[in-house]
Design a protein around this motif. Structure first.
Motif, PDB file in Angstrom:
ATOM      1  N   ASN A 165       0.810  -1.213   0.000  1.00  0.00           N
ATOM      2  CA  ASN A 165       0.000   0.000   0.000  1.00  0.00           C
ATOM      3  C   ASN A 165       0.845   1.266   0.000  1.00  0.00           C
ATOM      4  O   ASN A 165       0.432   2.300  -0.530  1.00  0.00           O
ATOM      5  CB  ASN A 165      -0.950   0.004   1.207  1.00  0.00           C
ATOM      6  N   LEU A 166       2.029   1.194   0.608  1.00  0.00           N
ATOM      7  CA  LEU A 166       2.917   2.353   0.636  1.00  0.00           C
ATOM      8  C   LEU A 166       3.672   2.533  -0.673  1.00  0.00           C
ATOM      9  O   LEU A 166       3.863   3.652  -1.155  1.00  0.00           O
ATOM     10  CB  LEU A 166       3.917   2.224   1.789  1.00  0.00           C
ATOM     11  N   PHE A 167       4.119   1.407  -1.262  1.00  0.00           N
ATOM     12  CA  PHE A 167       4.949   1.482  -2.458  1.00  0.00           C
ATOM     13  C   PHE A 167       4.420   0.533  -3.545  1.00  0.00           C
ATOM     14  O   PHE A 167       5.117  -0.396  -3.965  1.00  0.00           O
ATOM     15  CB  PHE A 167       6.395   1.118  -2.117  1.00  0.00           C
ATOM     16  N   PRO A 168       3.183   0.735  -4.026  1.00  0.00           N
ATOM     17  CA  PRO A 168       2.620  -0.194  -5.012  1.00  0.00           C
ATOM     18  C   PRO A 168       3.427  -0.264  -6.301  1.00  0.00           C
ATOM     19  O   PRO A 168       3.615  -1.352  -6.866  1.00  0.00           O
ATOM     20  CB  PRO A 168       1.210   0.366  -5.255  1.00  0.00           C
ATOM     21  N   TRP A 169       3.918   0.898  -6.758  1.00  0.00           N
ATOM     22  CA  TRP A 169       4.680   0.900  -8.003  1.00  0.00           C
ATOM     23  C   TRP A 169       5.941   0.062  -7.867  1.00  0.00           C
ATOM     24  O   TRP A 169       6.293  -0.710  -8.758  1.00  0.00           O
ATOM     25  CB  TRP A 169       5.043   2.351  -8.348  1.00  0.00           C
ATOM     26  N   LEU A 170       6.621   0.191  -6.739  1.00  0.00           N
ATOM     27  CA  LEU A 170       7.853  -0.561  -6.513  1.00  0.00           C
ATOM     28  C   LEU A 170       7.568  -2.046  -6.305  1.00  0.00           C
ATOM     29  O   LEU A 170       8.260  -2.902  -6.868  1.00  0.00           O
ATOM     30  CB  LEU A 170       8.579   0.010  -5.299  1.00  0.00           C
ATOM     31  N   MET A 171       6.551  -2.358  -5.495  1.00  0.00           N
ATOM     32  CA  MET A 171       6.241  -3.754  -5.194  1.00  0.00           C
ATOM     33  C   MET A 171       5.784  -4.522  -6.427  1.00  0.00           C
ATOM     34  O   MET A 171       5.959  -5.739  -6.509  1.00  0.00           O
ATOM     35  CB  MET A 171       5.164  -3.829  -4.110  1.00  0.00           C
TER      36      MET A 171
END
Length: 383
Positions: A218-224
Protein backbone atom coordinates in the motif's frame (compact mmCIF):
# COMPACT_ATOMS: atom_id res chain seq x y z
CA UNK A 1 20.99 -0.37 -13.45
CA UNK A 2 17.43 0.78 -14.22
CA UNK A 3 16.09 -0.84 -11.03
CA UNK A 4 18.81 0.84 -8.91
CA UNK A 5 17.92 4.23 -10.37
CA UNK A 6 14.25 3.59 -9.68
CA UNK A 7 14.99 2.64 -6.07
CA UNK A 8 16.99 5.82 -5.55
CA UNK A 9 14.15 7.92 -7.00
CA UNK A 10 11.61 6.20 -4.76
CA UNK A 11 13.80 6.76 -1.69
CA UNK A 12 14.32 10.43 -2.50
CA UNK A 13 10.61 10.93 -3.15
CA UNK A 14 9.73 9.28 0.16
CA UNK A 15 12.20 11.45 2.08
CA UNK A 16 10.81 14.56 0.38
CA UNK A 17 7.26 13.58 1.33
CA UNK A 18 8.41 12.91 4.90
CA UNK A 19 9.95 16.37 5.12
CA UNK A 20 6.79 17.94 3.70
CA UNK A 21 4.75 16.10 6.31
CA UNK A 22 7.00 17.43 9.07
CA UNK A 23 6.50 20.95 7.75
CA UNK A 24 2.74 20.43 7.64
CA UNK A 25 2.82 19.32 11.28
CA UNK A 26 3.58 22.91 12.19
CA UNK A 27 0.43 24.10 10.38
CA UNK A 28 -1.88 21.80 12.34
CA UNK A 29 -2.01 20.94 16.02
CA UNK A 30 -1.67 17.22 15.47
CA UNK A 31 -1.80 14.64 18.26
CA UNK A 32 1.57 13.58 19.75
CA UNK A 33 3.42 10.54 18.54
CA UNK A 34 6.77 8.76 18.44
CA UNK A 35 9.66 10.11 16.34
CA UNK A 36 9.62 8.71 12.82
CA UNK A 37 12.40 7.62 10.50
CA UNK A 38 12.52 8.72 6.87
CA UNK A 39 10.96 6.30 4.40
CA UNK A 40 9.81 3.65 6.93
CA UNK A 41 8.24 5.97 9.51
CA UNK A 42 7.24 4.12 12.70
CA UNK A 43 6.80 0.69 11.13
CA UNK A 44 9.67 -0.84 13.12
CA UNK A 45 8.03 0.26 16.39
CA UNK A 46 4.68 -1.38 15.66
CA UNK A 47 3.90 -4.91 16.84
CA UNK A 48 2.30 -6.69 13.88
CA UNK A 49 -0.28 -8.38 16.14
CA UNK A 50 -1.12 -5.31 18.27
CA UNK A 51 0.33 -2.32 16.40
CA UNK A 52 -0.34 0.41 18.95
CA UNK A 53 -0.04 -1.43 22.26
CA UNK A 54 3.64 -0.62 22.70
CA UNK A 55 3.24 3.15 22.27
CA UNK A 56 -0.27 3.97 23.50
CA UNK A 57 0.87 4.26 27.15
CA UNK A 58 3.32 7.00 26.19
CA UNK A 59 1.25 8.99 23.72
CA UNK A 60 -2.35 8.23 24.67
CA UNK A 61 -5.34 6.94 22.70
CA UNK A 62 -5.06 9.62 19.98
CA UNK A 63 -1.63 9.70 18.38
CA UNK A 64 0.18 10.61 15.19
CA UNK A 65 2.27 7.91 13.58
CA UNK A 66 3.89 7.40 10.20
CA UNK A 67 3.10 4.22 8.28
CA UNK A 68 6.03 4.57 5.94
CA UNK A 69 5.86 8.13 4.63
CA UNK A 70 2.11 8.46 5.23
CA UNK A 71 1.14 10.55 8.20
CA UNK A 72 -1.59 8.84 10.18
CA UNK A 73 -3.74 9.64 13.17
CA UNK A 74 -4.42 6.44 15.13
CA UNK A 75 -7.37 6.07 17.50
CA UNK A 76 -6.95 3.36 20.14
CA UNK A 77 -9.53 2.03 22.57
CA UNK A 78 -13.31 1.94 22.77
CA UNK A 79 -13.84 5.52 23.96
CA UNK A 80 -11.75 7.20 21.26
CA UNK A 81 -13.08 5.00 18.45
CA UNK A 82 -16.71 5.49 19.57
CA UNK A 83 -16.26 9.24 19.86
CA UNK A 84 -14.94 9.40 16.30
CA UNK A 85 -16.95 6.77 14.43
CA UNK A 86 -20.25 7.11 16.33
CA UNK A 87 -20.44 10.57 17.90
CA UNK A 88 -18.67 12.26 14.94
CA UNK A 89 -19.63 9.69 12.33
CA UNK A 90 -20.27 12.21 9.54
CA UNK A 91 -16.78 13.66 9.92
CA UNK A 92 -15.08 10.27 9.67
CA UNK A 93 -17.30 8.65 7.04
CA UNK A 94 -14.59 8.74 4.34
CA UNK A 95 -12.58 5.64 3.45
CA UNK A 96 -8.93 5.78 2.55
CA UNK A 97 -8.02 4.29 -0.84
CA UNK A 98 -5.75 1.24 -0.54
CA UNK A 99 -3.72 0.21 -3.61
CA UNK A 100 -3.95 -3.52 -2.69
CA UNK A 101 -7.78 -3.49 -2.70
CA UNK A 102 -7.86 -1.30 -5.80
CA UNK A 103 -5.64 -3.75 -7.67
CA UNK A 104 -7.63 -6.75 -6.43
CA UNK A 105 -10.98 -5.32 -7.59
CA UNK A 106 -9.59 -3.36 -10.55
CA UNK A 107 -11.25 -0.30 -9.05
CA UNK A 108 -14.76 -1.70 -9.46
CA UNK A 109 -17.34 -3.26 -7.21
CA UNK A 110 -19.30 -2.28 -4.18
CA UNK A 111 -16.02 -1.79 -2.31
CA UNK A 112 -18.01 -1.22 0.85
CA UNK A 113 -14.77 -1.39 2.82
CA UNK A 114 -13.04 1.43 1.04
CA UNK A 115 -15.29 3.39 -1.31
CA UNK A 116 -16.78 6.86 -1.18
CA UNK A 117 -19.16 8.65 -3.51
CA UNK A 118 -21.96 7.63 -5.87
CA UNK A 119 -20.64 4.17 -6.74
CA UNK A 120 -20.47 3.28 -3.07
CA UNK A 121 -23.98 4.60 -2.40
CA UNK A 122 -25.64 2.84 -5.33
CA UNK A 123 -23.99 -0.54 -4.92
CA UNK A 124 -24.04 -0.65 -1.12
CA UNK A 125 -27.77 0.15 -1.02
CA UNK A 126 -28.49 -2.49 -3.67
CA UNK A 127 -26.30 -5.14 -2.00
CA UNK A 128 -27.86 -4.71 1.45
CA UNK A 129 -31.43 -4.64 0.13
CA UNK A 130 -30.94 -7.67 -2.12
CA UNK A 131 -29.14 -9.80 0.46
CA UNK A 132 -31.83 -9.00 3.02
CA UNK A 133 -34.52 -9.98 0.50
CA UNK A 134 -32.84 -13.39 0.34
CA UNK A 135 -32.77 -13.70 4.12
CA UNK A 136 -29.53 -12.13 5.37
CA UNK A 137 -29.98 -11.18 9.01
CA UNK A 138 -33.56 -12.45 9.10
CA UNK A 139 -35.46 -15.52 10.18
CA UNK A 140 -35.54 -16.84 6.62
CA UNK A 141 -31.78 -17.36 6.67
CA UNK A 142 -31.99 -19.56 9.76
CA UNK A 143 -33.08 -22.56 7.69
CA UNK A 144 -30.02 -22.24 5.43
CA UNK A 145 -27.72 -22.01 8.42
CA UNK A 146 -29.35 -24.98 10.13
CA UNK A 147 -29.10 -27.04 6.95
CA UNK A 148 -25.43 -26.17 6.54
CA UNK A 149 -24.84 -26.95 10.22
CA UNK A 150 -26.16 -30.43 9.50
CA UNK A 151 -23.62 -30.88 6.71
CA UNK A 152 -20.91 -29.65 9.09
CA UNK A 153 -21.90 -32.22 11.72
CA UNK A 154 -21.96 -34.99 9.12
CA UNK A 155 -18.46 -34.05 7.98
CA UNK A 156 -17.14 -33.89 11.55
CA UNK A 157 -18.60 -37.33 12.24
CA UNK A 158 -16.39 -38.74 9.48
CA UNK A 159 -13.42 -38.21 11.80
CA UNK A 160 -15.00 -40.70 14.24
CA UNK A 161 -13.92 -38.85 17.35
CA UNK A 162 -10.30 -38.35 16.27
CA UNK A 163 -8.69 -34.90 16.66
CA UNK A 164 -8.80 -32.67 13.59
CA UNK A 165 -8.13 -29.07 12.58
CA UNK A 166 -11.51 -27.31 12.22
CA UNK A 167 -10.12 -24.52 10.03
CA UNK A 168 -11.13 -25.96 6.67
CA UNK A 169 -14.55 -27.33 7.61
CA UNK A 170 -15.55 -24.06 9.28
CA UNK A 171 -14.50 -22.14 6.17
CA UNK A 172 -16.62 -24.50 4.08
CA UNK A 173 -19.63 -23.99 6.33
CA UNK A 174 -19.47 -20.19 6.36
CA UNK A 175 -18.66 -19.94 2.68
CA UNK A 176 -21.58 -22.17 1.72
CA UNK A 177 -24.04 -19.86 3.48
CA UNK A 178 -22.57 -16.94 1.50
CA UNK A 179 -22.65 -19.01 -1.68
CA UNK A 180 -26.37 -19.68 -1.15
CA UNK A 181 -27.00 -15.94 -1.03
CA UNK A 182 -24.71 -14.99 -3.90
CA UNK A 183 -24.59 -18.03 -6.20
CA UNK A 184 -27.82 -19.76 -5.20
CA UNK A 185 -26.03 -23.04 -4.43
CA UNK A 186 -23.80 -24.76 -1.90
CA UNK A 187 -20.73 -26.91 -2.56
CA UNK A 188 -19.73 -30.29 -1.17
CA UNK A 189 -16.91 -30.22 1.37
CA UNK A 190 -14.99 -32.70 -0.79
CA UNK A 191 -15.30 -30.57 -3.94
CA UNK A 192 -11.69 -30.03 -5.04
CA UNK A 193 -12.32 -26.72 -6.81
CA UNK A 194 -14.21 -25.38 -3.80
CA UNK A 195 -11.49 -26.42 -1.37
CA UNK A 196 -8.84 -24.79 -3.59
CA UNK A 197 -10.86 -21.57 -3.65
CA UNK A 198 -11.08 -21.54 0.14
CA UNK A 199 -7.34 -22.10 0.52
CA UNK A 200 -6.65 -19.21 -1.87
CA UNK A 201 -9.18 -17.03 -0.04
CA UNK A 202 -7.42 -17.71 3.25
CA UNK A 203 -4.03 -16.85 1.73
CA UNK A 204 -5.40 -13.60 0.28
CA UNK A 205 -6.89 -12.48 3.60
CA UNK A 206 -3.76 -13.44 5.57
CA UNK A 207 -1.60 -11.38 3.21
CA UNK A 208 -3.92 -8.37 3.09
CA UNK A 209 -4.28 -8.17 6.89
CA UNK A 210 -0.57 -8.61 7.67
CA UNK A 211 1.08 -5.37 8.76
CA UNK A 212 4.43 -6.02 7.10
CA UNK A 213 3.32 -7.33 3.71
CA UNK A 214 0.17 -5.40 2.84
CA UNK A 215 1.49 -2.13 4.28
CA UNK A 216 4.56 -2.32 2.07
CA UNK A 217 2.36 -2.81 -0.99
CA UNK A 218 0.00 0.00 0.00
CA UNK A 219 2.92 2.35 0.64
CA UNK A 220 4.95 1.48 -2.46
CA UNK A 221 2.62 -0.19 -5.01
CA UNK A 222 4.68 0.90 -8.00
CA UNK A 223 7.85 -0.56 -6.51
CA UNK A 224 6.24 -3.75 -5.19
CA UNK A 225 4.81 -4.48 -8.65
CA UNK A 226 8.39 -4.63 -9.94
CA UNK A 227 10.00 -6.54 -7.10
CA UNK A 228 9.72 -10.30 -6.59
CA UNK A 229 7.64 -11.44 -3.65
CA UNK A 230 4.48 -13.11 -2.39
CA UNK A 231 2.30 -10.25 -3.63
CA UNK A 232 2.45 -11.73 -7.14
CA UNK A 233 1.28 -15.14 -5.87
CA UNK A 234 -1.59 -13.50 -3.98
CA UNK A 235 -2.73 -11.54 -7.02
CA UNK A 236 -2.62 -14.81 -8.96
CA UNK A 237 -4.98 -16.28 -6.35
CA UNK A 238 -7.28 -13.28 -6.70
CA UNK A 239 -7.37 -13.80 -10.45
CA UNK A 240 -8.34 -17.47 -9.98
CA UNK A 241 -11.17 -16.53 -7.60
CA UNK A 242 -12.25 -13.88 -10.09
CA UNK A 243 -12.38 -16.46 -12.89
CA UNK A 244 -14.62 -18.66 -10.72
CA UNK A 245 -16.98 -15.71 -10.15
CA UNK A 246 -17.04 -14.96 -13.90
CA UNK A 247 -17.88 -18.59 -14.64
CA UNK A 248 -20.80 -18.54 -12.19
CA UNK A 249 -22.06 -15.22 -13.57
CA UNK A 250 -22.06 -16.67 -17.10
CA UNK A 251 -24.03 -19.70 -15.87
CA UNK A 252 -26.58 -17.32 -14.37
CA UNK A 253 -26.81 -15.30 -17.61
CA UNK A 254 -27.47 -18.47 -19.58
CA UNK A 255 -30.33 -19.57 -17.31
CA UNK A 256 -31.72 -16.22 -16.13
CA UNK A 257 -35.48 -15.82 -15.65
CA UNK A 258 -36.13 -12.09 -15.06
CA UNK A 259 -39.43 -12.92 -13.38
CA UNK A 260 -37.90 -15.30 -10.84
CA UNK A 261 -34.50 -14.19 -9.50
CA UNK A 262 -32.71 -16.95 -7.59
CA UNK A 263 -29.95 -15.03 -5.81
CA UNK A 264 -27.80 -11.90 -5.70
CA UNK A 265 -26.27 -12.43 -9.16
CA UNK A 266 -29.69 -12.78 -10.81
CA UNK A 267 -30.91 -9.58 -9.16
CA UNK A 268 -27.81 -7.69 -10.30
CA UNK A 269 -28.17 -8.96 -13.88
CA UNK A 270 -31.82 -7.88 -13.94
CA UNK A 271 -30.88 -4.43 -12.63
CA UNK A 272 -28.12 -4.20 -15.26
CA UNK A 273 -30.69 -4.78 -18.00
CA UNK A 274 -33.09 -2.23 -16.50
CA UNK A 275 -30.39 0.46 -16.43
CA UNK A 276 -28.53 -0.43 -19.61
CA UNK A 277 -29.42 2.94 -21.18
CA UNK A 278 -28.47 4.96 -18.10
CA UNK A 279 -24.95 6.38 -18.62
CA UNK A 280 -24.51 7.16 -14.90
CA UNK A 281 -25.55 3.72 -13.67
CA UNK A 282 -23.07 1.70 -11.62
CA UNK A 283 -24.84 -1.54 -12.52
CA UNK A 284 -22.52 -2.97 -15.15
CA UNK A 285 -20.56 -6.17 -15.62
CA UNK A 286 -17.24 -5.19 -14.01
CA UNK A 287 -18.99 -3.93 -10.89
CA UNK A 288 -20.92 -7.20 -10.67
CA UNK A 289 -17.73 -9.28 -10.87
CA UNK A 290 -15.93 -7.16 -8.28
CA UNK A 291 -18.91 -7.08 -5.90
CA UNK A 292 -19.29 -10.86 -6.02
CA UNK A 293 -15.54 -11.13 -5.39
CA UNK A 294 -15.84 -8.76 -2.40
CA UNK A 295 -18.73 -10.70 -0.87
CA UNK A 296 -16.99 -14.06 -1.28
CA UNK A 297 -13.60 -12.92 0.03
CA UNK A 298 -14.75 -10.66 2.85
CA UNK A 299 -17.43 -12.94 4.21
CA UNK A 300 -15.66 -16.29 4.41
CA UNK A 301 -12.37 -16.05 6.30
CA UNK A 302 -13.33 -13.37 8.82
CA UNK A 303 -16.41 -15.21 10.05
CA UNK A 304 -14.84 -18.68 10.10
CA UNK A 305 -11.81 -17.42 12.06
CA UNK A 306 -14.09 -15.81 14.64
CA UNK A 307 -16.08 -19.03 15.03
CA UNK A 308 -12.95 -21.15 15.37
CA UNK A 309 -11.58 -18.83 18.05
CA UNK A 310 -14.69 -19.19 20.21
CA UNK A 311 -15.59 -22.80 19.50
CA UNK A 312 -14.20 -24.57 22.54
CA UNK A 313 -15.42 -21.96 25.02
CA UNK A 314 -19.04 -22.37 24.02
CA UNK A 315 -19.21 -26.15 23.78
CA UNK A 316 -20.01 -26.83 27.44
CA UNK A 317 -22.96 -24.43 27.62
CA UNK A 318 -24.40 -25.69 24.35
CA UNK A 319 -24.21 -29.29 25.52
CA UNK A 320 -25.93 -28.36 28.78
CA UNK A 321 -28.78 -26.29 27.32
CA UNK A 322 -29.37 -27.96 23.97
CA UNK A 323 -27.75 -31.35 24.24
CA UNK A 324 -26.62 -33.24 21.19
CA UNK A 325 -29.92 -34.55 19.91
CA UNK A 326 -31.29 -31.48 18.12
CA UNK A 327 -30.14 -28.39 16.20
CA UNK A 328 -29.95 -24.98 17.84
CA UNK A 329 -32.55 -22.36 16.94
CA UNK A 330 -33.05 -18.65 17.60
CA UNK A 331 -35.36 -19.40 20.53
CA UNK A 332 -32.40 -20.95 22.41
CA UNK A 333 -30.50 -17.65 22.43
CA UNK A 334 -32.10 -16.40 25.66
CA UNK A 335 -30.96 -19.60 27.42
CA UNK A 336 -27.37 -19.28 26.18
CA UNK A 337 -26.05 -16.07 27.81
CA UNK A 338 -22.44 -17.26 27.86
CA UNK A 339 -22.48 -18.27 24.21
CA UNK A 340 -24.13 -14.98 23.23
CA UNK A 341 -21.60 -13.02 25.30
CA UNK A 342 -18.66 -14.95 23.83
CA UNK A 343 -19.73 -14.16 20.26
CA UNK A 344 -19.84 -10.44 21.05
CA UNK A 345 -16.67 -10.50 23.12
CA UNK A 346 -14.68 -12.43 20.52
CA UNK A 347 -15.57 -9.84 17.92
CA UNK A 348 -14.37 -7.11 20.32
CA UNK A 349 -11.21 -8.84 21.52
CA UNK A 350 -9.91 -10.73 18.47
CA UNK A 351 -7.48 -8.54 16.52
CA UNK A 352 -8.44 -9.96 13.15
CA UNK A 353 -7.11 -6.97 11.20
CA UNK A 354 -4.62 -5.18 13.50
CA UNK A 355 -4.75 -1.91 11.56
CA UNK A 356 -8.54 -2.14 11.20
CA UNK A 357 -9.93 -0.38 8.12
CA UNK A 358 -8.54 3.11 7.54
CA UNK A 359 -10.92 6.07 7.48
CA UNK A 360 -9.99 9.50 6.34
CA UNK A 361 -11.31 12.94 7.04
CA UNK A 362 -13.34 14.68 4.37
CA UNK A 363 -12.55 18.09 5.87
CA UNK A 364 -10.36 19.60 8.60
CA UNK A 365 -11.74 18.09 11.84
CA UNK A 366 -11.47 19.21 15.44
CA UNK A 367 -11.08 16.15 17.66
CA UNK A 368 -10.12 16.13 21.35
CA UNK A 369 -8.34 19.46 21.07
CA UNK A 370 -6.36 18.46 17.97
CA UNK A 371 -6.80 19.25 14.31
CA UNK A 372 -6.97 16.36 11.88
CA UNK A 373 -6.42 17.75 8.35
CA UNK A 374 -8.57 16.84 5.37
CA UNK A 375 -7.73 13.52 3.69
CA UNK A 376 -5.59 12.17 6.52
CA UNK A 377 -5.44 8.43 7.05
CA UNK A 378 -6.99 7.34 10.33
CA UNK A 379 -6.77 3.63 11.13
CA UNK A 380 -8.62 2.60 14.24
CA UNK A 381 -7.93 -0.04 16.88
CA UNK A 382 -9.98 -1.30 19.79
CA UNK A 383 -6.98 -2.63 21.72
Amino acid sequence: MELSTSLILVALTAVLLWLLNLRNNRKHRLPPGPPALPLIGNLLQLDKHAPFRTIVETYGPVMTIYTGWQRTVALVGYDAVKEALVDQADDFVGRAPLPFIHRATRGYGESKLLSNGERWRQLRRFALTTLRDFGMGRKGMEQWIQEESGHLIDHINKFKGKPFDPTFVLSCTVSNVICCLVYGERFDYDDKQFSDLLEMTSAILVYSSAVSSSQLYNLFPWLMERLPGRQHTVFGYIEDVRKFAIKKIQEHKDTLDPNSPRDFIDCFLIRMDQEKNNPTSEFHYENLVATVLNLFLAGTETTSSTIRYALKKMQEEIDTVIGRERCACMEDKKSLPFTDAVIHEVQRFMDLTPFSLPHYSLKDISFRGYTIPKVLYAPTSLE
